[in-house]
Motif scaffolding. Sequence first.
Motif, mmCIF file in Angstrom:
data_model
loop_
_atom_site.group_PDB
_atom_site.id
_atom_site.type_symbol
_atom_site.label_atom_id
_atom_site.label_comp_id
_atom_site.label_asym_id
_atom_site.label_seq_id
_atom_site.Cartn_x
_atom_site.Cartn_y
_atom_site.Cartn_z
ATOM 1 N N TRP A 145 0.836 -1.209 0.000
ATOM 2 C CA TRP A 145 0.000 0.000 0.000
ATOM 3 C C TRP A 145 0.871 1.259 0.000
ATOM 4 O O TRP A 145 0.523 2.261 -0.620
ATOM 5 C CB TRP A 145 -0.915 0.002 1.226
ATOM 6 C CG TRP A 145 -1.793 1.205 1.250
ATOM 7 C CD1 TRP A 145 -2.959 1.396 0.566
ATOM 8 C CD2 TRP A 145 -1.533 2.430 1.949
ATOM 9 N NE1 TRP A 145 -3.446 2.670 0.800
ATOM 10 C CE2 TRP A 145 -2.598 3.317 1.644
ATOM 11 C CE3 TRP A 145 -0.519 2.852 2.808
ATOM 12 C CZ2 TRP A 145 -2.658 4.593 2.180
ATOM 13 C CZ3 TRP A 145 -0.589 4.138 3.329
ATOM 14 C CH2 TRP A 145 -1.652 4.991 3.014
ATOM 15 N N MET A 146 2.006 1.203 0.695
ATOM 16 C CA MET A 146 2.911 2.357 0.689
ATOM 17 C C MET A 146 3.464 2.607 -0.716
ATOM 18 O O MET A 146 3.726 3.747 -1.095
ATOM 19 C CB MET A 146 4.071 2.111 1.658
ATOM 20 C CG MET A 146 3.642 2.010 3.109
ATOM 21 S SD MET A 146 4.917 1.298 4.164
ATOM 22 C CE MET A 146 6.151 2.581 4.147
ATOM 23 N N GLN A 147 3.654 1.535 -1.484
ATOM 24 C CA GLN A 147 4.205 1.672 -2.831
ATOM 25 C C GLN A 147 3.119 2.055 -3.845
ATOM 26 O O GLN A 147 3.412 2.653 -4.876
ATOM 27 C CB GLN A 147 4.827 0.346 -3.268
ATOM 28 C CG GLN A 147 5.721 -0.304 -2.244
ATOM 29 C CD GLN A 147 7.195 -0.222 -2.558
ATOM 30 O OE1 GLN A 147 7.593 0.325 -3.573
ATOM 31 N NE2 GLN A 147 8.020 -0.753 -1.692
ATOM 32 N N ASN A 148 1.872 1.699 -3.522
ATOM 33 C CA ASN A 148 0.769 1.989 -4.439
ATOM 34 C C ASN A 148 -0.487 2.248 -3.603
ATOM 35 O O ASN A 148 -1.298 1.348 -3.387
ATOM 36 C CB ASN A 148 0.541 0.793 -5.381
ATOM 37 C CG ASN A 148 -0.588 1.041 -6.359
ATOM 38 O OD1 ASN A 148 -0.811 2.160 -6.800
ATOM 39 N ND2 ASN A 148 -1.315 -0.014 -6.700
ATOM 40 N N PRO A 149 -0.664 3.478 -3.096
ATOM 41 C CA PRO A 149 -1.774 3.760 -2.175
ATOM 42 C C PRO A 149 -3.136 3.740 -2.880
ATOM 43 O O PRO A 149 -3.449 4.634 -3.658
ATOM 44 C CB PRO A 149 -1.443 5.160 -1.646
ATOM 45 C CG PRO A 149 -0.560 5.772 -2.679
ATOM 46 C CD PRO A 149 0.205 4.651 -3.311
ATOM 47 N N VAL A 150 -3.911 2.703 -2.584
ATOM 48 C CA VAL A 150 -5.246 2.543 -3.177
ATOM 49 C C VAL A 150 -6.239 2.278 -2.051
ATOM 50 O O VAL A 150 -5.865 2.029 -0.908
ATOM 51 C CB VAL A 150 -5.274 1.375 -4.185
ATOM 52 C CG1 VAL A 150 -4.390 1.661 -5.385
ATOM 53 C CG2 VAL A 150 -4.826 0.071 -3.512
ATOM 54 N N GLY A 151 -7.529 2.349 -2.394
ATOM 55 C CA GLY A 151 -8.568 1.998 -1.427
ATOM 56 C C GLY A 151 -8.664 2.952 -0.255
ATOM 57 O O GLY A 151 -9.043 2.550 0.843
ATOM 58 N N MET A 152 -8.317 4.216 -0.444
ATOM 59 C CA MET A 152 -8.353 5.173 0.673
ATOM 60 C C MET A 152 -8.815 6.531 0.175
ATOM 61 O O MET A 152 -8.901 6.788 -1.027
ATOM 62 C CB MET A 152 -6.967 5.271 1.323
ATOM 63 C CG MET A 152 -5.838 5.623 0.391
ATOM 64 S SD MET A 152 -5.714 7.390 0.089
ATOM 65 C CE MET A 152 -4.528 7.509 -1.222
ATOM 66 N N LYS A 153 -9.118 7.413 1.116
ATOM 67 C CA LYS A 153 -9.447 8.800 0.792
ATOM 68 C C LYS A 153 -8.796 9.709 1.833
ATOM 69 O O LYS A 153 -8.490 9.276 2.953
ATOM 70 C CB LYS A 153 -10.961 9.008 0.791
ATOM 71 C CG LYS A 153 -11.606 8.791 2.148
ATOM 72 C CD LYS A 153 -13.099 9.046 2.089
ATOM 73 C CE LYS A 153 -13.714 8.818 3.490
ATOM 74 N NZ LYS A 153 -15.168 9.020 3.480
ATOM 75 N N PHE A 154 -8.585 10.955 1.453
ATOM 76 C CA PHE A 154 -7.982 11.916 2.362
ATOM 77 C C PHE A 154 -9.077 12.691 3.058
ATOM 78 O O PHE A 154 -9.999 13.215 2.412
ATOM 79 C CB PHE A 154 -7.075 12.872 1.581
ATOM 80 C CG PHE A 154 -6.365 13.872 2.446
ATOM 81 C CD1 PHE A 154 -5.265 13.491 3.205
ATOM 82 C CD2 PHE A 154 -6.793 15.192 2.499
ATOM 83 C CE1 PHE A 154 -4.611 14.406 4.006
ATOM 84 C CE2 PHE A 154 -6.139 16.123 3.297
ATOM 85 C CZ PHE A 154 -5.044 15.722 4.050
ATOM 86 N N ASN A 155 -9.025 12.753 4.377
ATOM 87 C CA ASN A 155 -9.995 13.510 5.164
ATOM 88 C C ASN A 155 -9.416 14.894 5.436
ATOM 89 O O ASN A 155 -8.491 15.037 6.238
ATOM 90 C CB ASN A 155 -10.272 12.785 6.482
ATOM 91 C CG ASN A 155 -11.368 13.460 7.279
ATOM 92 O OD1 ASN A 155 -11.623 14.661 7.130
ATOM 93 N ND2 ASN A 155 -12.041 12.681 8.115
ATOM 94 N N PRO A 156 -9.929 15.936 4.798
ATOM 95 C CA PRO A 156 -9.329 17.270 4.967
ATOM 96 C C PRO A 156 -9.541 17.839 6.364
ATOM 97 O O PRO A 156 -8.790 18.722 6.785
ATOM 98 C CB PRO A 156 -10.062 18.114 3.907
ATOM 99 C CG PRO A 156 -11.350 17.404 3.671
ATOM 100 C CD PRO A 156 -11.069 15.951 3.858
#
Length: 511
Positions: A155-166
Amino acid sequence: MLEQIDMSMVNWARGQFALTAMFHWIFVPLTLGLSFLLAFFESLYVKTGNEQWKRITKFWMRLFAVNFAIGIATGIILEFEFGTNWSNYSWMVGDIFGAPLAIEGIFAFFIEATFFAVMFFGWDRVSKKFHLFSTWMVAVGSNLSALWILVANGWMQNPVGMKFNPDTARFEMENFWEVLGSPVAIGHFTHATSSGFLLASLFVVSISSWFLLKNRHIEMAKRSIMVAAVFGLISSAYVAFTGDETAYTAAQVQPMKLAAIEGLYQGEEGSSLAAVGLLRPDMQPGDDKDPYIFAIKIPYLLSLLANRDPNSFVPGINDLVYGNPEQNIVGVNARMIEGKTAIEQLALYKNARGNGDEATAAAALSRFEAVSANLGYGYLSSPEQAVPPVALNFYSFRIMVALGTFFPLLFLAYLFFTYRGTIAKQKWLLMAGVVSLFLGYIAQEAGWIVAEVGRQPWAIQGLLPVHVATSNLTTATVQTTFFMFLGLFTLLLIAEIRIMLKQIHIGPEGK
């Protein structure tokens, strides 16, 4: 904030993590592969009832136990460092990164540790079949542990399946299955475990060869070599296959890593792969000269490996840093502009939310989301900072591949002379087999250098540079703990080697 970051401290923290990870990786791959070899040996014992297989299983199990214990100790230190040296990283991605590590601890390690006790202490206390089941479960549990750790690493090499919470400035998991099924995670898991199988096979072949050279435990050594050489040969083929898949996924999601591995500065169609070469040491991004002092190239092979098309375009470092409009490649320089805009708009959004100005906050959030994919680039000080160490990647990759080509030939030679019944007379091969264990470790460490140094400067690819992920520590603090760990690891390694040598000198039980 960034002006206050001490890059000296960042590099010491980086070095400490690399030291711990590389030391930990001395033990892990051996555990992954040797656990399966134990299961094979014991299965032969249960199937045939031949006590020789039981003695063989118990001998290798003693060596496995020593390696297993020290591997756990160093792994715990590695996880603690996320909290001590990388607290910003833990804060920003703990919701995602922590999940696979927690599953590894609760589920996989629980299986591994529980059945290890039965496997090691349960001889003659439980039935043969239950003991064999326990040995297999240790192998399965060990490799499940690797799965979850490499899912986190993938996941660190290819960050998927997430969203950024501002609102919290944190990355949060949105789709667990996308994280688990990431091609990068699967590729790293299959490649790392299969290379562990290969190393364990070399371990058994190496020690068994030493026994044959010393004319000791002849029957045990021959049987061990036969099983390990078959397992090693099959594993070698799987390592080659998974290595090819790993390089392909790197080309798709981490093209800068692939360019660094190849020392490729200027992208081209029908790109050749440098099988052997010497890089020009003064080469810098933006230079248009030949990056090689000399190189033996295989035409079209890099394009074929990277895109499954021998005529396709493979971007070089210059294309990725400065952009290439003809190939629709956005450069780091352009991404940095968007990244800095993202940082500014995020700060504006949070300030507006704090003041109750919802209209301004909504507008800032909209502008932030438009460029948030390049958020991490806003923390870079120059486009060239996005280039990982080229020479280290280039040479490490070629060492790994060269040794990976040698090992199956070695296993084939062992099987050939085992089939002819003359393996004990092949002194040259036995000496090569003894040395091959050390070559196996070199290949393992070279592979990890390519995987981890190749993704620099990112802690999380494209989103979080390493220098933003660190804790607020002084350089002296990290230096102190670095040398403490160096001393501790050296003592552990000396202890492990001494215990291993003692057990090898004693030999299989009853002999």
